[in-house]
Design a protein around this motif. Structure first.
Motif, PDB file in Angstrom:
ATOM      1  N   ARG A 112       0.817  -1.219   0.000  1.00 39.29           N
ATOM      2  CA  ARG A 112       0.000   0.000   0.000  1.00 39.29           C
ATOM      3  C   ARG A 112       0.849   1.266   0.000  1.00 39.29           C
ATOM      4  O   ARG A 112       0.306   2.372   0.145  1.00 39.29           O
ATOM      5  CB  ARG A 112      -0.943   0.008   1.206  1.00 39.29           C
ATOM      6  N   LEU A 115      -0.441   3.761  -2.459  1.00 45.31           N
ATOM      7  CA  LEU A 115      -1.798   4.284  -2.293  1.00 45.31           C
ATOM      8  C   LEU A 115      -1.790   5.599  -1.526  1.00 45.31           C
ATOM      9  O   LEU A 115      -1.288   5.664  -0.399  1.00 45.31           O
ATOM     10  CB  LEU A 115      -2.660   3.251  -1.557  1.00 45.31           C
ATOM     11  N   HIS A 313      -8.586  -1.340   7.780  1.00 42.62           N
ATOM     12  CA  HIS A 313      -7.503  -0.383   7.579  1.00 42.62           C
ATOM     13  C   HIS A 313      -7.231   0.461   8.818  1.00 42.62           C
ATOM     14  O   HIS A 313      -6.212   1.151   8.878  1.00 42.62           O
ATOM     15  CB  HIS A 313      -7.781   0.521   6.371  1.00 42.62           C
TER      16      HIS A 313
END
Length: 376
Positions: A112, A115, A313
């Motif tokens: 990630r 991201l 998350h």
């Protein structure tokens, strides 16, 4: 800084890999690019700081579809730096080397790393706040307190979840006992004033827009009609914890590999477990509690009690410093840490993980990124 060479290299590789392999932008990237058309004091889902960063780049250098990847990598590199500084203070530079290898395998800082959403600057600001506060407590210097207040505000202006981490840092200050000193009290007041100055425009914006981010973020219904019952909350907690193990799997695999290698090498232990668990110094125990134990407990148990469904998350922030604790626990129990084994294992896992992600793009994972080519 050599300690950060490999984590930095893999962050860059993850970002480049994502920019090249992805069939389109992440959904969160579309959201940020849309909001960046108008820089506001807030948006209907989240506070404004991440959008300000992207909008600032676009307004200064012009539109570019890869600004989101650039900011994602830049924030993750900054998070790595501040985490390393914290680790050096808490467990020493030698153990910090191993902690950063573990840290680099956590999903938030590997797969990630490409991201860019509101979690990304929040993690950076939380790490910066912890480091600046640590320096403020050690040096009593006013500028560290001012920086603490500024980055704490940036964390909140990135995502409201940061309040949990900031409360953990305040708990640390309390546990150290330093708050009783007059200069520390004045430093906390200074940090609070800076924090308030940074937050005031956004706080004024909220009631003018019907508290939109709170409506989005709140999952609770009216008092007496909570959204899920006791058994559902237990299932939610269990599911959340299982998902955190999944997200930590590459890092946990590293620990397993080095543990097996340590057993097979027949290297004499540094000391017996029974006498290698000395009482932590008060300041180290306070920081480990405030940075790791408090956010995890507060998020995992208090949120469901308040009627909030745990989101996977949310564990990114709860566990962003867990590498420091994991390596400290190994070392304190006499585990022999071998740099070559850790380096080879971490590199092998990173490359394997990266290859598996690359191969999955274009298959089932394409749907999670919007199937732009198919739709076209």
């Amino acid at each position: 800084m050599r300690t950060l060479a490999l984590p930095f290299a893999f962050i860059v590789l993850w970002v480049v890999q994502g920019a090249i392999a992805n069939t389109t932008q992440w959904g969160d990237h579309f959201e940020q690019f849309t909001w960046a058309h108008s820089l506001e004091w807030g948006y209907y889902k989240h506070p404004p700081f991440p959008t300000w960063l992207l909008g600032g780049l676009i307004n200064t250098f012009g539109p570019w579809p890869y600004w989101s990847y650039f900011l994602a990598g830049l924030c993750t590199l900054a998070t790595a730096y501040f985490t390393w500084r914290i680790a050096c203070r808490l467990i020493g530079s030698e153990l910090a080397f191993y902690a950063m290898l573990f840290w680099g395998l956590q999903q938030a800082f590997s797969a990630r790393a490409q991201l860019y959403n509101h979690n990304t600057p929040m993690l950076t600001a939380v790490a910066a706040t912890a480091w600046f506060c640590m320096r403020a407590l050690e040096t009593r210097a006013w500028h560290w307190w001012a920086l603490t207040g500024a980055t704490a505000a940036i964390a909140m202006l990135s995502k409201y979840q940061a309040v949990v981490a900031l409360c953990g840092i305040l708990l640390t200050v309390y546990m150290t006992g330093c708050w009783r000193e007059r200069r520390i009290q004045l430093g906390l007041i200074l940090a609070s004033l800076v924090f308030g100055a940074f937050m005031t425009p956004h706080l004024l914006w909220l009631p003018q827009h019907d508290w939109a981010p709170f409506h989005y973020g709140s999952q609770t219904e009216k008092l007496g009609n909570l959204p899920f019952g006791f058994s559902e909350r237990l299932q939610n907690i269990a599911g959340f914890l299982v998902q955190q193990i999944r997200l930590l799997f590459p890092a946990l695999l590293l620990l397993l590999i080095v543990w097996v290698a340590n057993k097979m090498s027949h290297t004499p232990a540094q000391a017996h477990a029974s006498d290698t668990t000395p009482a932590l110094p008060k300041w180290r125990r306070a920081w480990l509690t405030g940075l790791i134990a408090f956010p995890l407990v507060a998020t995992t148990f208090i949120c469901p009690l308040c009627g909030l469904h745990l989101q996977n998350h949310w564990g990114y922030q709860c566990l962003q410093f867990v590498a420091i604790w994991a390596v400290w626990m190994l070392a304190s129990r006499g585990f022999v840490l071998q740099a070559k084994t850790w380096l080879l294992a971490a590199t092998a896992i990173q490359l394997t993980f990266m290859a598996s992600i690359s191969l999955s793009v274009g298959g089932a994972r394409t749907e999670s990124l919007y199937p732009a080519k198919q739709l076209a």
